[in-house]
Design a protein around this motif. Structure first.
Motif, PDB file in Angstrom:
ATOM      1  N   ASN A 151     -75.009  66.674  15.007  1.00 15.65           N
ATOM      2  CA  ASN A 151     -74.350  66.021  15.939  1.00 15.65           C
ATOM      3  C   ASN A 151     -73.738  66.259  17.360  1.00 15.65           C
ATOM      4  N   GLN A 152     -74.190  67.998  17.434  1.00 13.21           N
ATOM      5  CA  GLN A 152     -74.196  67.796  19.033  1.00 13.21           C
ATOM      6  C   GLN A 152     -75.424  67.581  19.542  1.00 13.21           C
ATOM      7  N   GLY A 153     -75.821  67.614  19.418  1.00 16.62           N
ATOM      8  CA  GLY A 153     -77.027  67.184  19.964  1.00 16.62           C
ATOM      9  C   GLY A 153     -78.683  68.060  19.959  1.00 16.62           C
ATOM     10  N   ARG A 154     -79.547  67.847  20.797  1.00 13.78           N
ATOM     11  CA  ARG A 154     -80.086  68.835  20.324  1.00 13.78           C
ATOM     12  C   ARG A 154     -80.069  70.018  21.275  1.00 13.78           C
ATOM     13  N   ALA A 155     -79.557  70.371  22.216  1.00 16.04           N
ATOM     14  CA  ALA A 155     -79.114  71.674  23.076  1.00 16.04           C
ATOM     15  C   ALA A 155     -79.809  73.258  22.079  1.00 16.04           C
ATOM     16  N   ARG A 156     -80.139  73.354  23.154  1.00 13.89           N
ATOM     17  CA  ARG A 156     -80.485  74.854  22.558  1.00 13.89           C
ATOM     18  C   ARG A 156     -80.806  76.337  23.753  1.00 13.89           C
ATOM     19  N   VAL A 157     -80.496  77.496  23.037  1.00 13.72           N
ATOM     20  CA  VAL A 157     -80.420  78.357  23.850  1.00 13.72           C
ATOM     21  C   VAL A 157     -81.646  79.304  23.429  1.00 13.72           C
ATOM     22  N   GLY A 158     -82.502  79.859  24.476  1.00 17.30           N
ATOM     23  CA  GLY A 158     -84.073  80.215  23.949  1.00 17.30           C
ATOM     24  C   GLY A 158     -83.696  81.766  24.828  1.00 17.30           C
ATOM     25  N   ARG A 173     -75.598  77.211  29.206  1.00 11.35           N
ATOM     26  CA  ARG A 173     -75.612  78.202  28.022  1.00 11.35           C
ATOM     27  C   ARG A 173     -74.303  78.602  27.279  1.00 11.35           C
ATOM     28  N   GLU A 174     -73.270  79.329  27.647  1.00 16.32           N
ATOM     29  CA  GLU A 174     -72.021  79.818  26.925  1.00 16.32           C
ATOM     30  C   GLU A 174     -71.639  78.825  26.075  1.00 16.32           C
ATOM     31  N   ALA A 175     -71.906  77.240  26.810  1.00 18.27           N
ATOM     32  CA  ALA A 175     -70.922  76.378  25.553  1.00 18.27           C
ATOM     33  C   ALA A 175     -72.061  76.210  24.754  1.00 18.27           C
ATOM     34  N   ILE A 176     -73.851  76.324  24.524  1.00 21.77           N
ATOM     35  CA  ILE A 176     -74.530  76.364  23.303  1.00 21.77           C
ATOM     36  C   ILE A 176     -73.829  77.042  22.466  1.00 21.77           C
ATOM     37  N   PHE A 222     -71.037  72.537  23.137  1.00 14.19           N
ATOM     38  CA  PHE A 222     -71.539  71.992  24.265  1.00 14.19           C
ATOM     39  C   PHE A 222     -71.410  70.391  24.572  1.00 14.19           C
ATOM     40  N   LYS A 223     -71.475  69.663  23.452  1.00 14.95           N
ATOM     41  CA  LYS A 223     -70.627  68.361  23.733  1.00 14.95           C
ATOM     42  C   LYS A 223     -69.419  68.389  24.511  1.00 14.95           C
ATOM     43  N   ASP A 224     -68.380  69.253  24.151  1.00 11.50           N
ATOM     44  CA  ASP A 224     -67.635  68.834  24.592  1.00 11.50           C
ATOM     45  C   ASP A 224     -67.830  69.017  26.231  1.00 11.50           C
ATOM     46  N   PHE A 225     -68.263  69.987  26.914  1.00  7.38           N
ATOM     47  CA  PHE A 225     -68.335  70.201  27.544  1.00  7.38           C
ATOM     48  C   PHE A 225     -68.628  69.754  28.569  1.00  7.38           C
ATOM     49  N   HIS A 226     -70.138  69.114  28.024  1.00  6.50           N
ATOM     50  CA  HIS A 226     -71.223  67.655  28.939  1.00  6.50           C
ATOM     51  C   HIS A 226     -69.635  66.588  28.667  1.00  6.50           C
ATOM     52  N   GLN A 227     -69.314  66.095  28.221  1.00  8.87           N
ATOM     53  CA  GLN A 227     -67.960  64.503  28.365  1.00  8.87           C
ATOM     54  C   GLN A 227     -66.413  65.378  29.139  1.00  8.87           C
ATOM     55  N   LYS A 228     -66.297  66.847  29.340  1.00  7.00           N
ATOM     56  CA  LYS A 228     -65.695  66.639  29.687  1.00  7.00           C
ATOM     57  C   LYS A 228     -65.943  66.353  31.300  1.00  7.00           C
ATOM     58  N   PHE A 229     -67.559  67.798  31.666  1.00  8.07           N
ATOM     59  CA  PHE A 229     -67.615  67.300  32.955  1.00  8.07           C
ATOM     60  C   PHE A 229     -67.433  65.614  33.439  1.00  8.07           C
ATOM     61  N   ALA A 230     -68.296  65.238  32.939  1.00  6.11           N
ATOM     62  CA  ALA A 230     -68.733  63.619  32.990  1.00  6.11           C
ATOM     63  C   ALA A 230     -67.265  63.258  33.049  1.00  6.11           C
TER      64      ALA A 230
END
Length: 408
Positions: free
Chosen positions: A12-19, A374-377, A382-390
């Motif tokens: 539910n948070q998307g496909r963001a990932r850290v590698g 990366r820290e948000a993921i 990350f979803k909140d990070f993205h939304q707050k930025f927008a």
């Protein structure tokens, strides 16, 4: 070359990932999502090799280079004798990714591309490059990884032309793999424009090939910004999770967040170059952990005169007597040693030092943005990070427009 996913968001948070990306011969591993620095012939546009140490490592150790930069410059035979990019530039601890286009001096030229090869508009004229010529360049440069030749098509052409583009790109991928003599990893190119079915067809076919990763092209060529996330999400949904995905053509903060949300790991963009050339300095709030372990959050006013929501224009007269750094608390060399007034002066007397100092700051600031992502993921936010930025961009739009109106 090795890549592994170490953290990813829930469904539910998307496909963001850290590698983590580990390159043979390098003593460091680079975390993804990350930025590949834009270069001209292997070096950042305004920085000499000795100035690369001013950028944070290992975040700045991946460089994107177009093989076309070396056409009509150093012969491929000479580069081969030197040993490739790493010894030629003296950058043994850096990773190079070879990508045909760079959105500055190697732009796709659709009208002249044909079944024999891809056409590019360059600073020394129009070039038609076929797979044999392209792989000869790759073999001489010896990058850590390379992207196959692609037929990139801009928005506004027919679906039939995009189908031809996909067919050519797949055929050229097979030829490039067959012709390759280098140890560098191959990234298969995925095209198809804004036609979802063609994107899906191309991605499904590239997955069948023996490639290390995937390069998603055809963006930044006139498409609607609102289409980015859907297209990227569709493409990444087809690609195996264990292999890296690289994206070209998109580079603004919001575009980066869209790509990361879809599952992109590597982004090569000319965003920082264009900002630097225009005398712009990045100032949008970034939260990241620096080398000293302290939390840094910029407190720049987004509605500042001479800029917009993410950056300021240091050519503007409002900075003539401004003795503050570009961003309070920024640990980059430029902000620690120089003021907005000094940079304003350098820009207006056309001193090359202006671009050098600006590229150091802009690159440092943008790498901090990726570090915050990366820290948000990792934290699952990350979803909140993205939304707050927008939301922060939207909320500051009105004050910025009012400021601009007052100036007029």
């Amino acid at each position: 070359m090795n890549f592994r996913v170490v953290s990813k968001t829930w469904s539910n948070q998307g496909r963001a990932r850290v590698g983590t990306l580990t390159l043979p011969g390098l003593s460091i591993s680079v975390e993804t999502p990350c930025l590949l620095l834009s270069t001209r012939k292997g070096l950042p546009h305004f920085l000499s090799p000795d100035l690369l140490s001013a950028l944070p490592t290992p975040d700045s150790n991946l460089l994107a280079v177009s093989p076309l930069h070396f056409v009509k410059a150093i012969p491929t035979e000479t580069i081969s004798k030197i040993g490739g990019l790493h010894p030629m530039l003296g950058l043994q601890e850096y990773g190079f990714a070879a990508v045909p286009r760079d959105s500055i001096v190697a732009l796709p030229d659709t009208t002249s591309t044909n079944k024999k090869g891809a056409s590019f508009e360059t600073s020394f004229g129009r070039l038609l490059i076929n797979p044999v010529e392209y792989m000869k360049m790759i073999d001489s440069l010896k990058p850590n990884w390379w992207v196959s030749l692609a037929d990139e098509v801009p928005i506004g052409v027919s679906e039939k032309r995009h189908k031809i583009s996909v067919d050519r790109t797949l055929r050229w991928l097979d030829e490039c793999i067959t012709l390759s003599k280098t140890d560098g990893a191959a990234f298969g190119a995925i095209v198809g424009g804004c036609f979802v079915e063609e994107r899906k067809r191309c991605a499904a076919e590239v997955v069948k090939r023996n490639v290390f990763g995937y390069w998603i092209g055809g963006f930044g060529l006139g498409e609607n910004v609102d289409d980015h996330l859907h297209l990227l999400d569709t493409i990444c949904g087809i690609l195996p999770e264990e292999k890296p995905r690289q994206l070209s053509g998109l580079g603004s903060p919001e575009e980066v967040l869209q790509g990361v949300a879809a599952g992109i790991d590597l982004l090569d963009a000319t965003y920082v170059y264009h900002l630097t050339l225009e005398g712009q300095a990045l100032t949008f709030p970034v939260s990241s952990t620096h080398e000293n372990g302290k939390e840094h959050i910029s407190n720049n006013h987004l509605g500042d005169f001479g800029g917009d929501l993410t950056k300021i224009n240091l050519r503007a007269m409002v900075y003539w007597k401004d003795v503050s750094p570009i961003v309070d608390g920024c640990s980059c060399y430029t902000c620690r040693n120089h003021t907005r007034a000094y940079l304003h002066h350098l820009l207006n007397v056309h001193e090359m030092l202006a671009q050098i100092l600006l590229e150091i700051h802009n690159t440092h600031h943008y790498l901090g943005f990726f570090r915050a992502i990366r820290e948000a993921i990792k934290k699952g936010t990350f979803k909140d990070f993205h939304q707050k930025f927008a939301v922060s961009m939207d909320q500051n739009l009105a004050p910025a427009v009012v400021d601009a109106a007052r100036v007029l």
